[in-house]
Write a protein that holds these residues in place. Structure first.
Motif, PDB file in Angstrom:
ATOM      1  N   ALA A  17       0.840  -1.203   0.000  1.00 17.84           N
ATOM      2  CA  ALA A  17       0.000   0.000   0.000  1.00 17.84           C
ATOM      3  C   ALA A  17       0.875   1.253   0.000  1.00 17.84           C
ATOM      4  N   HIS A  18       0.388   2.299  -0.658  1.00 21.85           N
ATOM      5  CA  HIS A  18       1.100   3.582  -0.640  1.00 21.85           C
ATOM      6  C   HIS A  18       0.946   4.201   0.755  1.00 21.85           C
ATOM      7  N   HIS A  19       2.052   4.683   1.301  1.00 19.75           N
ATOM      8  CA  HIS A  19       2.053   5.352   2.604  1.00 19.75           C
ATOM      9  C   HIS A  19       2.594   6.762   2.396  1.00 19.75           C
ATOM     10  N   ASP A  20       1.727   7.750   2.619  1.00 20.47           N
ATOM     11  CA  ASP A  20       2.132   9.141   2.415  1.00 20.47           C
ATOM     12  C   ASP A  20       3.338   9.510   3.265  1.00 20.47           C
ATOM     13  N   ASP A  21       3.378   9.020   4.515  1.00 18.11           N
ATOM     14  CA  ASP A  21       4.489   9.372   5.404  1.00 18.11           C
ATOM     15  C   ASP A  21       5.823   8.815   4.912  1.00 18.11           C
ATOM     16  N   PRO A  26       6.108   0.706   0.695  1.00 18.43           N
ATOM     17  CA  PRO A  26       7.262   0.187   1.428  1.00 18.43           C
ATOM     18  C   PRO A  26       8.083  -0.842   0.655  1.00 18.43           C
ATOM     19  N   ILE A  27       7.426  -1.705  -0.103  1.00 17.77           N
ATOM     20  CA  ILE A  27       8.174  -2.713  -0.857  1.00 17.77           C
ATOM     21  C   ILE A  27       9.132  -2.056  -1.847  1.00 17.77           C
ATOM     22  N   ASP A  28       8.679  -0.997  -2.503  1.00 16.90           N
ATOM     23  CA  ASP A  28       9.537  -0.293  -3.462  1.00 16.90           C
ATOM     24  C   ASP A  28      10.690   0.410  -2.756  1.00 16.90           C
ATOM     25  N   LEU A  29      10.386   1.045  -1.644  1.00 15.49           N
ATOM     26  CA  LEU A  29      11.416   1.774  -0.900  1.00 15.49           C
ATOM     27  C   LEU A  29      12.461   0.825  -0.324  1.00 15.49           C
ATOM     28  N   ALA A  30      11.997  -0.307   0.196  1.00 13.37           N
ATOM     29  CA  ALA A  30      12.908  -1.253   0.847  1.00 13.37           C
ATOM     30  C   ALA A  30      13.902  -1.867  -0.129  1.00 13.37           C
ATOM     31  N   ILE A  31      13.482  -2.071  -1.367  1.00  9.30           N
ATOM     32  CA  ILE A  31      14.407  -2.675  -2.329  1.00  9.30           C
ATOM     33  C   ILE A  31      15.246  -1.639  -3.078  1.00  9.30           C
ATOM     34  N   ALA A  32      14.847  -0.374  -3.008  1.00 11.46           N
ATOM     35  CA  ALA A  32      15.549   0.673  -3.752  1.00 11.46           C
ATOM     36  C   ALA A  32      16.880   1.081  -3.130  1.00 11.46           C
ATOM     37  N   SER A  33      16.940   1.092  -1.788  1.00 11.43           N
ATOM     38  CA  SER A  33      18.170   1.563  -1.142  1.00 11.43           C
ATOM     39  C   SER A  33      18.210   1.140   0.321  1.00 11.43           C
ATOM     40  N   GLY A  36      16.018   3.532   2.240  1.00  8.53           N
ATOM     41  CA  GLY A  36      14.604   3.174   2.123  1.00  8.53           C
ATOM     42  C   GLY A  36      14.245   2.011   3.020  1.00  8.53           C
ATOM     43  N   ARG A  37      15.110   0.996   3.047  1.00  9.43           N
ATOM     44  CA  ARG A  37      14.886  -0.161   3.923  1.00  9.43           C
ATOM     45  C   ARG A  37      14.844   0.270   5.375  1.00  9.43           C
ATOM     46  N   SER A  38      15.744   1.134   5.760  1.00  9.69           N
ATOM     47  CA  SER A  38      15.775   1.609   7.149  1.00  9.69           C
ATOM     48  C   SER A  38      14.511   2.386   7.497  1.00  9.69           C
ATOM     49  N   ARG A  39      14.036   3.197   6.564  1.00  6.21           N
ATOM     50  CA  ARG A  39      12.804   3.969   6.800  1.00  6.21           C
ATOM     51  C   ARG A  39      11.601   3.043   6.961  1.00  6.21           C
ATOM     52  N   VAL A  40      11.544   1.990   6.141  1.00 10.74           N
ATOM     53  CA  VAL A  40      10.444   1.021   6.237  1.00 10.74           C
ATOM     54  C   VAL A  40      10.525   0.258   7.559  1.00 10.74           C
ATOM     55  N   GLU A  41      11.723  -0.149   7.954  1.00  9.48           N
ATOM     56  CA  GLU A  41      11.894  -0.849   9.230  1.00  9.48           C
ATOM     57  C   GLU A  41      11.454   0.034  10.393  1.00  9.48           C
TER      58      GLU A  41
END
Length: 57
Positions: A17-21, A26-33, A36-41
């Motif tokens: 799901a898209h999360h504005d915050d 999260p899946i896209d952010l976590a695999i991008a860098s 991004g992974r740290s932000r999702v965690e």
């Protein structure tokens, strides 16, 4: 991490799901860098423990 904290179905929903915050899915952010992974965690930790106490070492 998401599946451990949320369970399978909730993790799939959260990660896709898209999360504005977070500014995206999260899946896209976590695999991008690593950032991004740290932000999702962090978002997962905050979602599972809104009091601010660390639940994971």
């Amino acid at each position: 991490m998401a599946m451990m904290l949320l369970g399978r179905e909730a993790a799939i929903e959260f990660m896709n799901a898209h999360h504005d915050d977070l500014g995206g899915r999260p899946i896209d952010l976590a695999i991008a860098s690593d950032e991004g992974r740290s932000r999702v965690e962090l978002a997962l930790s905050e979602r599972c423990n809104p009091s601010g106490e660390r639940s994971m070492p």
